[in-house]
Scaffold this motif. Sequence first.
Motif, PDB file in Angstrom:
ATOM      1  N   ARG A 164       0.825  -1.208   0.000  1.00 54.32           N
ATOM      2  CA  ARG A 164       0.000   0.000   0.000  1.00 54.32           C
ATOM      3  C   ARG A 164       0.864   1.265   0.000  1.00 54.32           C
ATOM      4  NH1 ARG A 164      -4.644   1.908  -1.977  1.00 54.32           N
ATOM      5  NH2 ARG A 164      -5.993   2.945  -0.447  1.00 54.32           N
ATOM      6  N   GLN A 165       1.967   1.246   0.722  1.00 59.45           N
ATOM      7  CA  GLN A 165       2.880   2.392   0.713  1.00 59.45           C
ATOM      8  C   GLN A 165       3.488   2.585  -0.673  1.00 59.45           C
ATOM      9  OE1 GLN A 165       5.546   1.275   3.827  1.00 59.45           O
ATOM     10  NE2 GLN A 165       4.236   2.016   5.467  1.00 59.45           N
ATOM     11  N   HIS A 166       3.855   1.488  -1.310  1.00 62.91           N
ATOM     12  CA  HIS A 166       4.422   1.568  -2.662  1.00 62.91           C
ATOM     13  C   HIS A 166       3.386   2.133  -3.632  1.00 62.91           C
ATOM     14  CE1 HIS A 166       6.079   0.295  -6.525  1.00 62.91           C
ATOM     15  NE2 HIS A 166       7.243   0.183  -5.917  1.00 62.91           N
ATOM     16  N   GLU A 167       2.146   1.692  -3.513  1.00 67.84           N
ATOM     17  CA  GLU A 167       1.076   2.194  -4.374  1.00 67.84           C
ATOM     18  C   GLU A 167       0.863   3.688  -4.155  1.00 67.84           C
ATOM     19  OE1 GLU A 167      -3.712   1.486  -5.237  1.00 67.84           O
ATOM     20  OE2 GLU A 167      -2.737   0.564  -3.499  1.00 67.84           O
ATOM     21  N   ALA A 168       0.856   4.111  -2.887  1.00 72.01           N
ATOM     22  CA  ALA A 168       0.648   5.524  -2.580  1.00 72.01           C
ATOM     23  C   ALA A 168       1.776   6.373  -3.146  1.00 72.01           C
ATOM     24  CB  ALA A 168       0.536   5.720  -1.070  1.00 72.01           C
ATOM     25  N   CYS A 195      -9.069   6.562  -0.599  1.00 75.40           N
ATOM     26  CA  CYS A 195      -8.938   6.473   0.853  1.00 75.40           C
ATOM     27  C   CYS A 195      -9.067   7.864   1.444  1.00 75.40           C
ATOM     28  CB  CYS A 195      -7.596   5.852   1.257  1.00 75.40           C
ATOM     29  SG  CYS A 195      -6.155   6.869   0.856  1.00 75.40           S
ATOM     30  N   ALA A 196      -9.122   7.951   2.764  1.00 72.99           N
ATOM     31  CA  ALA A 196      -9.223   9.242   3.435  1.00 72.99           C
ATOM     32  C   ALA A 196      -7.935  10.033   3.262  1.00 72.99           C
ATOM     33  CB  ALA A 196      -9.505   9.021   4.920  1.00 72.99           C
ATOM     34  N   SER A 197      -8.060  11.362   3.334  1.00 70.35           N
ATOM     35  CA  SER A 197      -6.881  12.223   3.197  1.00 70.35           C
ATOM     36  C   SER A 197      -5.849  11.913   4.267  1.00 70.35           C
ATOM     37  CB  SER A 197      -7.298  13.697   3.285  1.00 70.35           C
ATOM     38  OG  SER A 197      -8.144  14.041   2.213  1.00 70.35           O
ATOM     39  N   SER A 198      -6.312  11.677   5.495  1.00 73.93           N
ATOM     40  CA  SER A 198      -5.389  11.375   6.583  1.00 73.93           C
ATOM     41  C   SER A 198      -4.645  10.072   6.325  1.00 73.93           C
ATOM     42  CB  SER A 198      -6.145  11.296   7.911  1.00 73.93           C
ATOM     43  OG  SER A 198      -7.158  10.297   7.855  1.00 73.93           O
ATOM     44  N   THR A 199      -5.337   9.099   5.711  1.00 76.02           N
ATOM     45  CA  THR A 199      -4.696   7.821   5.390  1.00 76.02           C
ATOM     46  C   THR A 199      -3.624   8.003   4.323  1.00 76.02           C
ATOM     47  OG1 THR A 199      -6.714   6.602   5.926  1.00 76.02           O
ATOM     48  CG2 THR A 199      -5.077   5.469   4.569  1.00 76.02           C
ATOM     49  N   ALA A 200      -3.937   8.778   3.274  1.00 82.32           N
ATOM     50  CA  ALA A 200      -2.960   9.028   2.222  1.00 82.32           C
ATOM     51  C   ALA A 200      -1.740   9.758   2.780  1.00 82.32           C
ATOM     52  CB  ALA A 200      -3.596   9.852   1.105  1.00 82.32           C
TER      53      ALA A 200
END
Length: 218
Positions: A164-168, A195-200
């Motif tokens: 998920r970090q790589h995707e972001a 996803c939520a802004s805080s999650t991104a």
Amino acid sequence: MRAVELHLLPESGSFPGIDTTFGSLEAVTRDALMNLGWHSDGSYTLLYRLTVTDFDPLERAIEANDEIRQYELIVEDETNVYAFLHVSEHEILSELLAITEEHALLLEPPFRFTDQGVRVTVAGEQASLQNAFDEVTDRIAVDVEWMGGYSPDQTDTLGRLTDRQHEALSTAHELGYYETPREVSFEEVATALDCASSTANELLRRAESKIIDSVLAE
């Protein structure tokens, strides 16, 4: 396949034998174990990368160690040296290596030393990694540093990221988040990631932190 970075934490901060010897020398810093071979008689061939401020204590310690069958020092410059060693077996190391063999796991060098132990990247099927982890933790303290997908063509730095970090990070890069000036906000990155802004924001911050840590540790 999956990959996991484990921080192995032996009680003394080093493994028995030559690793403990190197760890006890004030003039020597263990940077990484570049290669490790395990032979049919139980012995190991090891290739250490060391930073050395005084070569005399290092050479005396090696000469005095009865477990060393053969060695060679490959000096790069005034402070950096590779130490090739053929050493006798130690139970704990052979037990850990046997676990990787039993579960058909890959060990990815280099293995980087810390003040508390050594970081090791292991790759394999998810179930095999979990079963091996359960066995390893019966023998030695372990912290899980990260887990994600395994791609042989990725650099060590990118390999530290979760899927998920790589995707972001990839999405943010493609959208122009890292351009100067920025072409999008992390809110827009969040929309693209669904996803939520805080999650991104958290995903990007953690990915950036891991990359910086990895680069500075080189």
